[in-house]
Enzyme design. Sequence first.
Site, PDB file in Angstrom:
ATOM      1  N   GLY C 123      45.767  42.447  48.094  1.00 44.41           N
ATOM      2  CA  GLY C 123      46.901  42.477  47.175  1.00 44.41           C
ATOM      3  C   GLY C 123      47.961  41.444  47.509  1.00 44.41           C
ATOM      4  N   GLU C 126      51.951  39.527  42.239  1.00 43.84           N
ATOM      5  CA  GLU C 126      52.969  40.441  41.722  1.00 43.84           C
ATOM      6  C   GLU C 126      53.399  39.942  40.348  1.00 43.84           C
ATOM      7  OE1 GLU C 126      56.159  40.885  44.488  1.00 43.84           O
ATOM      8  OE2 GLU C 126      54.825  41.561  46.108  1.00 43.84           O
ATOM      9  N   ALA C 129      55.093  36.894  41.066  1.00 39.90           N
ATOM     10  CA  ALA C 129      54.518  36.038  42.112  1.00 39.90           C
ATOM     11  C   ALA C 129      53.039  35.857  41.833  1.00 39.90           C
ATOM     12  CB  ALA C 129      54.738  36.644  43.499  1.00 39.90           C
ATOM     13  N   GLY C 130      52.757  34.936  40.941  1.00 40.71           N
ATOM     14  CA  GLY C 130      51.374  34.616  40.632  1.00 40.71           C
ATOM     15  C   GLY C 130      51.018  33.349  41.363  1.00 40.71           C
ATOM     16  N   ILE C 156      45.251  43.851  40.661  1.00 42.22           N
ATOM     17  CA  ILE C 156      44.486  43.877  41.910  1.00 42.22           C
ATOM     18  C   ILE C 156      43.051  44.368  41.666  1.00 42.22           C
ATOM     19  CG2 ILE C 156      44.369  44.750  44.276  1.00 42.22           C
ATOM     20  CD1 ILE C 156      46.723  42.732  43.545  1.00 42.22           C
ATOM     21  N   GLN C 335      27.311  28.272  21.138  1.00 43.18           N
ATOM     22  CA  GLN C 335      27.071  27.311  20.057  1.00 43.18           C
ATOM     23  C   GLN C 335      25.568  27.180  19.756  1.00 43.18           C
ATOM     24  OE1 GLN C 335      29.647  26.118  18.515  1.00 43.18           O
ATOM     25  NE2 GLN C 335      28.512  24.868  17.048  1.00 43.18           N
ATOM     26  N   HIS C 337      23.336  29.370  20.180  1.00 41.94           N
ATOM     27  CA  HIS C 337      22.880  30.610  19.539  1.00 41.94           C
ATOM     28  C   HIS C 337      23.339  30.704  18.084  1.00 41.94           C
ATOM     29  CE1 HIS C 337      21.858  32.023  23.561  1.00 41.94           C
ATOM     30  NE2 HIS C 337      21.374  33.138  23.056  1.00 41.94           N
ATOM     31  N   GLU C 362      42.751  33.862  41.292  1.00 39.99           N
ATOM     32  CA  GLU C 362      42.731  33.294  42.642  1.00 39.99           C
ATOM     33  C   GLU C 362      43.098  31.821  42.631  1.00 39.99           C
ATOM     34  OE1 GLU C 362      39.532  34.529  45.248  1.00 39.99           O
ATOM     35  OE2 GLU C 362      39.364  36.384  44.071  1.00 39.99           O
TER      36      GLU C 362
END
Lengths: 260, 401, 383
Positions: C123, C126, C129-130, C156, C335, C337, C362
Amino acid sequence: MHFIVCIKQVPDTTEVRIDPATNTLVREGVPSIINPFDENAIEAALQLREKHGGKVTVITMGPPQAEQALREALAMGADEAILISDRAFAGSDTLATSYTLARAINKIGDYDLVLCGKQAFDGDTAQVGPGLAEHLGIPQVTYAIDAQIVDGRLRVKRLLESYFEVVETPLPALITCVKQMNEPRHAGLRGVMKARKAQIPTWTAQDIEADVERCGLTGSPTNVIRVFPPQRHRAGEKLEGDVEQVVQTLISKLREAKVL
Amino acid sequence: MAINIYIDPDKCVGCKLCLGACPYGAIVVEEGKARFTEACVLCGACVSSCKFGAIIWEQPKKEEVDTSQYQGVWVIAETHDGRLAEVTLELLGEGRKLADTLDEPLSLLLLGNGVEPLASVAGHYGADRVYLVEDEVLAHYRTAPFTDVAVGLINKYKPSIVLIGATSMGRDLGPRIAARIGAGLTADCTGLEIDPQERLLRQTRPAFGGNIMATILCRHARPQMATVRPKVMKKLDPDPGRQVEIVREQVSLNEKTIVTKIVEIVREEGDEQVNLQDAEIIVSGGRGLRAAENFALIRELADVLGAAVGASRATVDAGWIPAYHQVGQTGKTVQPKLYIACGISGAVQHLAGMSSSDCIVAINSDPNAPIFDVATYGIVGDLFEVVPALTKALKREFGQQ
Amino acid sequence: MDFAFTEEQQEIFAAVKEFCDDVLKPRAREVDEAGEYPWDNVRQLGELDLMGIAIPEQYGGLGLGVLEWAVVGELLSAACTTTGAVYGAHMLAEYPILQFGTEEQKQKYLRPLATGEKIGAFGLTEPSAGSDAGNVQTRADRDGDEYILNGSKIFITNGGDAEIYVIIANVDPARGTRGLTAFILEKGMPGFEFGKNEEKMAYKSLSNRELIFNDCRVPAENILYKEKGGFRVAMETLAVGRIGMAIGAVGLAQAAYDAAVEYAMTRVQFGRHISEFQAIQFKLADMATDIECARLLSYQAAWRKDAGLDFEKQAAMAKVFASEACSRVCDQAVQIHGGYGYTKEYPVERYFREAKLFEIVEGTSEIQRLVIANRLLKEAKAK
C-alpha cells in the site's frame, strides 16, 4: 498401504498417419505424455495415500525415454518410480506386457492395491489391467469411478454402460480407472524440481526374473500383420444458401430420407 | 502340449483351501497332499486360492500348441435382465459366417442362472449348440467365477475361435481368460474374416483413436480370441424353426470362495441416464460452441427432436459437459438414425464413434472441417445462427402436425 | 549471450503452462464477470508452489529468481489476467520483506506468503499521492513501542483479501519522502479497516480496495528496514513491480495475438481466410514484433536483477514499452475480429479493456519515461 500404479507413455495425440511409402506409423515430432487414464490412476493412488498413509510407486514398461513419464508421475507426488526396460520386451502385446508387469510387481513384493488406467490412449485395448491381475492372481475391478478402502476391504463403484455397480473385494486387488473418477492434479513446481533429480532404477528382464520366452515379440500370441488408414465415407451433399433456406432444405431432405 | 497343472508336493501342506475353490470337485487331499482327479478340466480356479504357491499352472510355449485340436467358433453370451444382449446376437450373426467359412459349428457359451430359455433364442439367431452352465453364483456377472467356468470349458472343448462383446463385461472377462490360458486376444474388433489359406481369424481393429486400422493374426496360440465392438456386426433375422443342441455342464460353485461381492446396483435418474447408444437421434456439440452455457442450443434442438445430447472430446475435456455424453474412440460408439454434429470439426477419434450413423448432418463454420467428409448433409455456417434456426423451423414443422 | 532457458526452466514453465491451459484459461471469462475475488485460482497458485518462486527455500519458497517469477507471471497473465494481477501484487509484499525484513519478520510474514497460505498486498497510493509518491498523507506517530497510523490508501490490489500488508506511511510529513516509513500490517489489527472495492473498466473480480487506518496501532518491531527508510523500500519494490507489470502486459498481448491469429486463420471473407490478406498479415507481423520486443526487454530487466546488476532503467523501459505495446496489440486484435471482436463472444474485447491498466498502474507511462530520462541524464553526466 502400498499403492502401485502402472502407467504408459503415449503420444500426445491420436492424429498419427501412416507413411504410404513405408507403411509404418509416422510419430516424429509428437510429444509424449502419460496416458490420460493413467493420470486418473495416479490421482486415485495419491488420494488413497493421503487418506490411509503409505506410499505410491509408479512403474512403466517401455523404452528408456519412458522415464520422462515416470518423472511426471513423481512430480505429481508419487514416492518412487521404476522403469521396466529391456530389448527383450520390444514388440510385447497385451499378454506379454501384463506378464512382464506382473514379474516386476512380484519383485516389488508387498503391495495392497495396483492401479491402472482404463485403457491406453494409443492402443485402446483395456487388456493389460485384467491380464496383470490374472498373472498376479488377485481380484480385479475394472471401470472404477470411485475406490475406497473400508475396514481393509476395497469398495469400488464401477461405471458400466447404463448403470453403476458397487463391489467389494479383499486386498490386494487391482483396479482400472475411468476418466470420470477424478481430476488429476497438476504437478507443483516443487514436485517438478524434485522429480528432475530423482534416481529412477531400470529393471531388466533378468532383474525381474522374467522368462524371456514369455516377453516381447516371442511371448506375444498376437501379431499385427497389416496397418492401413481407415476408409472414409464419401462426402455427402453441401447445403447452401441463407440460413432459413438451408434449414428448410435440410428438413425436407431428412423427411425424404425418412430420418424424421 | 496344452496347459499343464500340477501340485508341488514340497509346497503343499494339505490345507484343503483349494478344494473349496474348485468348481468341479476335482481335487482330493490324500496323505496330507492335494491331488487332481480325472474331473479336472483345467480351469485354473484353484491356482490363486493356494496361499503356498503349491499349484503350478504352466502355459504351453506357443510352438507347442497343437492347433489342429482346436475346432469351432464360440461366442460368450452376455445377458441383461433375462435377455441376450444385442452384442451377443450380433456376434452370433458374425460367428455364423465364420463358422460356415470354416465348416465348423457355432456355439454359445451361456453362463447364468435361469438362462436356459435363452438357449433356443441363440439357436434362432444362428447357434448350433449352446454350452449351458447355470448356477446361483453366476446370476450376475463377476470376473472370477465367469473366468473359472469359461476357462474350464475352453480347455475341455478347445474351440478355435472365441468371440466376446467389447462391452464392460467382455473387456473385463476376455483378457482375464486370455491371460490364464495364454491365448491371443484382440480388443474391440470391427472386422473379422477367415484367411482362406491359413484358415486363421483375421481380426481388424482401430487403434490410435481410429486413425489407423490394424489387422491382427494369432498363429500359434489357441483359441483365437477377440472382443468385438457392439453395433458393428449384423445379427441374423431370427429363424424360430432353427433347432439348437444344448450341452448342460455341471459345476459346483461355492459363493464362499468368491471373494468379490456385488454390494449394490445404482441406476441414476434423469440427465445422468443418457443412453447414447440406444438413442435414435443424437445432437452433438463440439468446440465450436465456445462455452459450456452454449450447450443450451444443443439441448434445445435435442428436445425438439426427442434426441440425446452428445459431445466431442474437446468439450468434455474443457469441462463443458460430463464425460458420459462423449462420443468417439474414448467415449461411446453410436449408430443412431440421425446424428447432428454442431461445431464439431471431426477429429478422427470422434468420427470413429459416430461415422456409421445412418444419416449425418454437420454444421460447421470451417468448410474444410473433416466432419464434412462423413456428413450426409453439410451446412457451412455459424452454428449460432443455424442451430437456433433449425430448432425454430422444426418446432414450426412439428407444431403443424 | 544465451537466450535459451535451461532444461529445468523449460520443465517448470511447461508445468505452469499446462495448469494455465487446463484451469485458468477456460474460466478466465467467468472470473472476469463474477465480481468475486478468484479464491479458487489463488488457492491453486499456492498449492502448485507458484506463490514463492523467487523466495529462498529457507523461507518456504522455491529459491528461483526474478526471471522465473516473471516468466511464470507472463503465462498466468496470458491465461487469466486477473489471476496474474493477484500474483504480481502478492510479490509486492514478499519482495520488500525479503529484501529489508529481519530474520524474525521473514519467518513470521514471508514464509506464509511464499507458501501461498496467506496473500500479500502493498500500500503506497493515496487519493492525493499517485505519481507523486512523496505526498503520502498517512501518518505514523510513535507512541512508546508502537506507532499509531491514521489515513487511507486507495486502489490497493488484493486489499481486503490479503492478510499481510506492506504499508508506506509518513512519520515526519514535513520532510516529505524522507519521512516515509514502511510497516508490516496484518489484517485484523484494530483500527485497520477496508473501504469499498473500486468499480473498474475491467478486472471486476480483482480487489482494489481502500485501506483505512483509524488509530491503528502497529508494534515498532513491524517497521520494515528502518524508520524513515520507507522511500527506498517503496522505490525498490516498485522497480521489481515494474518487471511484473511489463511481463503481465506481455502475457496479455500474447493472448490477444494468439486469439487474433486463430481467428484470422478460420474467418472466411470474400471466399478466403482473412489471414491470406496482406492487410491482416501486416497487422499480425507488427503485433508479433511488438510482443517480442516487450518480452526481450522484460526478460532482460529480470535477468539483470538476478545477476545483481542495476536494472531500474531497464525495468522502466520494459514497463512503458510492454504496456503500450500491449494496448496496441489488443487494439489490433479487436480490429482483426471485426464486429465479433466487439462482442462478448470472443475474449478480445476483454483483453482490450484489461490492457489499459498496464499503462497506468505502478507508475504511469509518463512516470516511467521520467525515470528513464533521469537515469539517462545521470549516466550522461557521469561520462
